[in-house]
Design a protein around this motif. Structure first.
Motif, mmCIF file in Angstrom:
data_model
loop_
_atom_site.group_PDB
_atom_site.id
_atom_site.type_symbol
_atom_site.label_atom_id
_atom_site.label_comp_id
_atom_site.label_asym_id
_atom_site.label_seq_id
_atom_site.Cartn_x
_atom_site.Cartn_y
_atom_site.Cartn_z
ATOM 1 N N ARG A 116 107.888 39.705 36.800
ATOM 2 C CA ARG A 116 106.960 40.726 37.293
ATOM 3 C C ARG A 116 107.681 41.827 38.070
ATOM 4 N N HIS A 120 99.152 51.809 40.319
ATOM 5 C CA HIS A 120 98.530 50.544 40.714
ATOM 6 C C HIS A 120 99.185 49.349 40.017
ATOM 7 N N GLU A 121 99.590 49.541 38.788
ATOM 8 C CA GLU A 121 100.229 48.445 38.049
ATOM 9 C C GLU A 121 101.526 48.009 38.741
ATOM 10 N N VAL A 122 102.283 48.968 39.253
ATOM 11 C CA VAL A 122 103.525 48.647 39.967
ATOM 12 C C VAL A 122 103.204 47.886 41.251
ATOM 13 N N ILE A 154 108.514 50.142 35.079
ATOM 14 C CA ILE A 154 107.408 51.101 35.127
ATOM 15 C C ILE A 154 107.703 52.185 36.155
ATOM 16 N N ASP A 167 100.531 46.085 41.918
ATOM 17 C CA ASP A 167 100.026 44.753 41.580
ATOM 18 C C ASP A 167 101.151 43.828 41.129
ATOM 19 N N LEU A 168 102.017 44.339 40.245
ATOM 20 C CA LEU A 168 103.118 43.510 39.746
ATOM 21 C C LEU A 168 104.093 43.129 40.850
ATOM 22 N N ASP A 223 108.172 56.129 35.334
ATOM 23 C CA ASP A 223 107.168 57.037 35.891
ATOM 24 C C ASP A 223 107.784 58.175 36.700
ATOM 25 N N ARG A 240 109.422 44.081 35.583
ATOM 26 C CA ARG A 240 108.449 44.935 34.901
ATOM 27 C C ARG A 240 108.023 46.089 35.815
ATOM 28 N N ALA A 241 107.787 45.778 37.078
ATOM 29 C CA ALA A 241 107.411 46.820 38.039
ATOM 30 C C ALA A 241 108.525 47.856 38.179
#
Length: 109
Positions: free
Chosen positions: A92, A68-70, A99, A72-73, A103, A95-96
Motif C-alpha cells: 500500500r 484521497h487515494e494516497v 500515485i 487512504d493508502l 500526480d 502504491r501511494a
C-alpha cells in the motif's frame, strides 16, 4: 567393454565441460549488458519505516494536498506495518508513492 565405458565417460565429461563453458559465457555477457545494479528490497519493518518517511517527505514538499487515494493508502499501509502485516503495508505504501509521484508536475520532482 570397459574401454567403451571409459570412452563414454570421457565424452560425457567433455560435453559437460563445454556446456558449463557456454553457460559461463552467457552469464558474463548478460552481466555486461545490465545497465545498473538491482535495488534489493525486503519485507521488513525497517523498510516500512523507510517508505513512510519517503511518503511523508513527498507529502510535505507537495504544493497541493495529496489525493484521497494516497491518504487512504498511506494510512492503511502505516496501520498494517504497525500491526506486523509488513507485506500488505509495503504494497500500500508503494502504491501511494507511485500515485503521488505520478500526480506531481515534473517541475516539483
Amino acid at each position: 567393454m570397459s574401454s567403451l565405458r571409459a570412452l563414454l565417460i570421457v565424452l560425457l565429461l567433455l560435453a559437460s565441460g563445454l556446456w558449463l563453458g557456454m553457460l559461463d559465457q552467457k552469464v558474463a555477457a548478460q552481466q555486461t549488458h545490465d545497465p545498473a545494479p538491482m535495488e534489493v528490497t525486503t519485507d521488513t519493518p525497517e523498510y516500512c519505516v523507510y517508505l513512510q518517511d519517503r511518503l511523508h517527505t513527498l507529502e510535505v514538499a507537495a504544493v497541493a494536498p495529496p489525493p484521497h487515494e494516497v491518504t487512504d493508502l498511506s494510512a492503511e499501509g502505516r496501520r498494517m506495518c504497525n500491526h506486523g502485516q509488513t507485506r500488505g503495508g509495503i504494497m500500500r505504501l508503494r502504491r501511494a508513492l507511485l500515485i503521488l509521484r505520478h500526480d506531481d508536475p515534473p517541475a516539483s520532482r
